[in-house]
Design a protein around this motif. Structure first.
Motif, PDB file in Angstrom:
ATOM      1  N   VAL A 286      -1.156   7.042  -6.258  1.00  0.00           N
ATOM      2  CA  VAL A 286      -2.479   6.417  -6.234  1.00  0.00           C
ATOM      3  C   VAL A 286      -3.213   6.927  -4.997  1.00  0.00           C
ATOM      4  O   VAL A 286      -2.619   7.049  -3.919  1.00  0.00           O
ATOM      5  CB  VAL A 286      -2.356   4.876  -6.178  1.00  0.00           C
ATOM      6  CG1 VAL A 286      -3.728   4.218  -6.013  1.00  0.00           C
ATOM      7  CG2 VAL A 286      -1.649   4.361  -7.429  1.00  0.00           C
TER       8      VAL A 286
ATOM      9  N   MET B 112      -7.522   3.008  -4.237  1.00  0.00           N
ATOM     10  CA  MET B 112      -6.887   1.793  -3.731  1.00  0.00           C
ATOM     11  C   MET B 112      -7.847   1.015  -2.834  1.00  0.00           C
ATOM     12  O   MET B 112      -7.870  -0.207  -2.835  1.00  0.00           O
ATOM     13  CB  MET B 112      -5.626   2.174  -2.965  1.00  0.00           C
ATOM     14  CG  MET B 112      -4.730   0.990  -2.638  1.00  0.00           C
ATOM     15  SD  MET B 112      -3.153   1.543  -1.924  1.00  0.00           S
ATOM     16  CE  MET B 112      -3.636   1.837  -0.226  1.00  0.00           C
TER      17      MET B 112
ATOM     18  N   LYS C 256       0.831  -1.215   0.000  1.00  0.00           N
ATOM     19  CA  LYS C 256       0.000   0.000   0.000  1.00  0.00           C
ATOM     20  C   LYS C 256       0.859   1.256   0.000  1.00  0.00           C
ATOM     21  O   LYS C 256       0.569   2.219  -0.699  1.00  0.00           O
ATOM     22  CB  LYS C 256      -0.885   0.027   1.247  1.00  0.00           C
ATOM     23  CG  LYS C 256      -2.022  -0.969   1.248  1.00  0.00           C
ATOM     24  CD  LYS C 256      -2.847  -0.792   2.527  1.00  0.00           C
ATOM     25  CE  LYS C 256      -3.803  -1.956   2.731  1.00  0.00           C
ATOM     26  NZ  LYS C 256      -4.411  -1.913   4.066  1.00  0.00           N
TER      27      LYS C 256
ATOM     28  N   LYS D  93       2.175   2.054  -3.395  1.00  0.00           N
ATOM     29  CA  LYS D  93       1.144   2.621  -4.279  1.00  0.00           C
ATOM     30  C   LYS D  93       0.843   4.074  -3.941  1.00  0.00           C
ATOM     31  O   LYS D  93       0.791   4.939  -4.813  1.00  0.00           O
ATOM     32  CB  LYS D  93      -0.160   1.810  -4.158  1.00  0.00           C
ATOM     33  CG  LYS D  93      -0.169   0.546  -5.001  1.00  0.00           C
ATOM     34  CD  LYS D  93      -1.589  -0.020  -5.084  1.00  0.00           C
ATOM     35  CE  LYS D  93      -1.564  -1.425  -5.666  1.00  0.00           C
ATOM     36  NZ  LYS D  93      -2.844  -2.113  -5.509  1.00  0.00           N
TER      37      LYS D  93
END
Lengths: 227, 227, 227, 227, 227, 227
Positions: free
Chosen positions: B206, B211, B198, B201
């Motif tokens: 993002v 997400m 995570k 990203k």
């Protein structure tokens, strides 16, 4: 009692030698050496880690939101003094910043203890000017009402007379009455000497239970061991 | 319930391997892995920045202003333990200082969590002995009344049984019951693995909105975008 | 008034040049330059010493224990923004940690000001992502209730409109309305210029009493000097 | 430890006779009779003067800002119970008001002890439904996250098991473990009997110094009388 | 933003009819009817039990320790107004006492909400002049610095515009923007009508679990019943 | 400074006539008459509404969690005295209850002011024995360590010498040094006489702005009226 509108110019400062001797001890040691009195409330915290100061008190009585008397106090500072500021009512405003610190430092002050707020902490830290306060606040103050300088004040729960020795470090702030400064320094030295020995024993694994002979009084008090 | 006047010598410590695994995680991760229970109140702060500790709890129940039982607790410490001290009523006195820390360290303690005050913070910091407390105070304590060692205690709002794993860092203190230590370590490891992905990203730009697929539930909840 | 369930996408950000100029001043100076308004309450503290930030406000209104809207806010961040989060009721939970910080940073945010708690302070410090909060807590939050983004909010006692300039440092957090950012920067510059001169005088031993011509008004107010 | 997502339907309530006997004593007396443990923190205050209650605990574990489980708890109440609500993190929201009180009362509840806020205090007072809380707040709560009912909880620093006796009055709230309820009632009765005699003596002017034979131990402890 | 040194004489007061309708509801009901915004922090407490007031806001911005602007505000009061006083920094001084209350009452004020302290509470209670404050303090204030009257202010965390409706009772203080006063009164009336029915059902022993159809969502959320 | 282990038997009580005259005034009036010094912190609250007391101080210095010296103090009470108790460190325990109150009352005490907690408030209220404290707590105290009686103490921030007049009511607690009791009573009487006239004018609708001739100084200070 608090007196308003008065500046006392001649105060009896604690003996300089005793004051220097006290500067060598931590607040906890001095507090113990005095019989556990004279400590300010634990809300009083240094503005930077590792701050230490010891000096003779120049006291100031301020009104909430008004720092006029700090300017008056500056003139009464002699090298080796530490300013102790009380307020007549709860206030977290920033009564003190880098300009006043510059002035106090030029007069020889060793620090400030204030039962209120302080600001410019980055600059004060860079200057190495230690302050103990209960708040940090950018809120400035006015100059409208007179208080007093060098009268007895109650600061963070402790009574401070002008000339008393004030010792401050990471553990807090303690006030030593001028008349007993030497005697407290003696007691602190004795205490610290004893602690060296104790620390060595404890570090070697000896238990406080044995070193202080606590097992018998604990059993008498009724302590039971179970498995 | 709190029991008074009792020292339990044999306690069931959490599995050592699970404890070491938990030591690798931050308090926030462990707390999440447990389902958001077991956290002490946020008034519990480390005495120095960057303090971290993880150990099996030796618990102590103290009375306000009385640190006698900390000496009794010292004898019950084994390497890898962390002492957790509760008080029967609110008190900010400095129950613990460098002498007791020397003794605790000699016994193998990894730190102290105390729902009260601590002193000698400069020395404790120099020793690298971490303490989490709700106050710093030079005020010493007496040795007059017996409490207990290794009974269940409530510390800063969290229930701690002797032998539980206690994890502490800059974010606070969390208690992991001994019986589920391994399971919580597993969950924490899983959580942390997911976070690596995570984090990558999110760092690339993002949005969490995408997400985590939040746009639809937000719209359903009635969120409106305006210009 | 607080509005719930609304995200405003287009906001009037303060002039970028004025914002950069304000970034050069400390919070105390900006607060004085504004006439002593706009300051957040002193409970708002930076998570690490030396934190400084200045940016245009993206505001968020959260519910206690719920950080859903911080994800919504992320999308509204532009480089140079600083997120200001208010909560509809008192809450010390850790609404923000290193994952959200990674996202905010990727969007160009300069920091976060939150009238609640924060966690992962070790990681945030390592990232150099500054946060001002009133608590540090590992307690996580849910994502269940919608609040708002870019509505006027009251954060720690200060009213913040989206686009206002927020300046934060070790002394606290101050809010400069977008419309007067340039004017406040001018006033701050003027004030700082004057202080250079004053600081020099005070450092040389000149007293504030003389520099500010306070002796006469003090005497008029009734101040008496005694020995 | 706290368990989440669980409702225990069958709990072991303290003996009803012991509970009624405890209802006759004040919190201070019960607390003394238990050896000074089991007291909640003094932030817990009754919403009206003169409130008194004693009942067997139905416990509830809530999340901040979420009162869903109070509805679940209602079903588990039997006549003579008193609901004790803990929260997984600090929260002052008003979790409870006159509608829930109507429901609790209909089920036979004797009152509520909640480590959070309460609202509708005027109506609750009119109903004679006593509540002890740490805050009064009109802020409502949501119904989104599950907690537990009838698990052990920590409420205002005290550990409470379902079925324990809870005694509350103007002096605060104390928890008596179910297993020792009768024994504590005996000790309280003994204590109160002794106090009648003492009160009579003290009212007649006899000093505690003499009644408790304190003069000798005081002298031994070093107390000096001066003029 | 706060403006200093300004008195606005003509303000848009909320519709008188809407204001009177709002007076019939409790603070909790109004707060719910507004969607749970606009509430002041729960530190704001009435000086006597049973105090209730509802009026259109005349706002005042004060400086710490200075109540000069309350005298200025008095002139702006019209019958049906309620004075709301904010302070530019935290202060617990007694800004308001029986003399000012006499003046405010003569002007038709319905009460005072002040984010600071108040004094003469015995006299104010006898007069039936309700005040909500965060402190009671005999500490008087000076009249030296100008603030403002009838500018938007932040009081105990809530934004108040002059002319807004302020409703206050034992549960706290809520602010209703003038523009939506009628709409909020409608929503409150609807809510209260619904509650009559619910109260009846709950009093008859129907559970909220059934009345609100919570059993299914609870089961979906994972709630487990055990014995 | 605090002295430990000392009981002073002969103290100089303030003039009885002056003390009775002061009893007629409220705390706010006395505080003003003294020039706004001598007030205890506003955390000191009466245990029941409407409590009032005025007496000459018998002072006590206690240790946290230890009420031994209150028994010692009882012997030093003479009719017309009011006991003032300070503690060497922050403590909220219930140091005082109905048994001690019975004893104090039998000795002629008019009340108690204690910078700590109190219990048995229902009984104390029924007895009409007024207490001002900062907490109510059922937590009892031990009798193990000696403090002092009739030494100067700092109580809730105010310095109190034995024999000083202490006036307490719903607004708080103020200390009048014995030496100026008559003079303060004169000033209070003068102040109150003036207020009668002012109250009448204000009640008739005259504004403070006019009665105190504030319009000109306000204009000079820069106050602007706008529409």
């Amino acid at each position: 009692m608090h007196q308003l509108g008065v500046v006392r110019r001649s105060i009896d400062r604690a003996d300089a030698v005793a004051c220097e001797r006290l500067a060598a001890f931590g607040v906890a040691t001095v507090h113990e050496a005095m019989g556990r009195v004279g400590l300010m409330a634990p809300v009083m915290r240094p503005i930077y880690t590792g701050a230490r100061a010891c000096g003779t008190a120049v006291t100031v009585l301020l009104h909430p939101g008004d720092n006029w008397m700090l300017h008056v106090a500056a003139e009464q500072i002699r090298p080796g003094d530490l300013v102790v500021a009380a307020v007549t009512a709860e206030c977290s405003d920033g009564f003190f910043g880098d300009l006043l610190a510059t002035s106090f430092k030029a007069r020889g002050a060793r620090g400030l203890v204030i039962d209120a707020g302080v600001r410019d902490v980055r600059e004060l830290t860079a200057m190495g000017f230690p302050v103990w306060s209960k708040a940090i606040s950018a809120k400035g103050t006015i100059k409208a009402t007179i208080g007093s300088v060098n009268v007895p004040v109650v600061c963070a729960g402790a009574l401070v007379h002008p000339g008393d020795v004030v010792v401050a470090d990471d553990d807090g702030v303690v006030v030593v009455p001028a008349a007993i400064a030497a005697q407290v320094a003696d007691a602190a030295a004795k205490r610290e000497a004893l602690e060296v020995e104790k620390r060595k024993k404890l570090a070697s694994g000896v238990l406080g239970l044995d070193m202080y002979a606590m097992r018998e009084p604990l059993a008498k008090a009724g302590l039971r061991y179970i498995d």
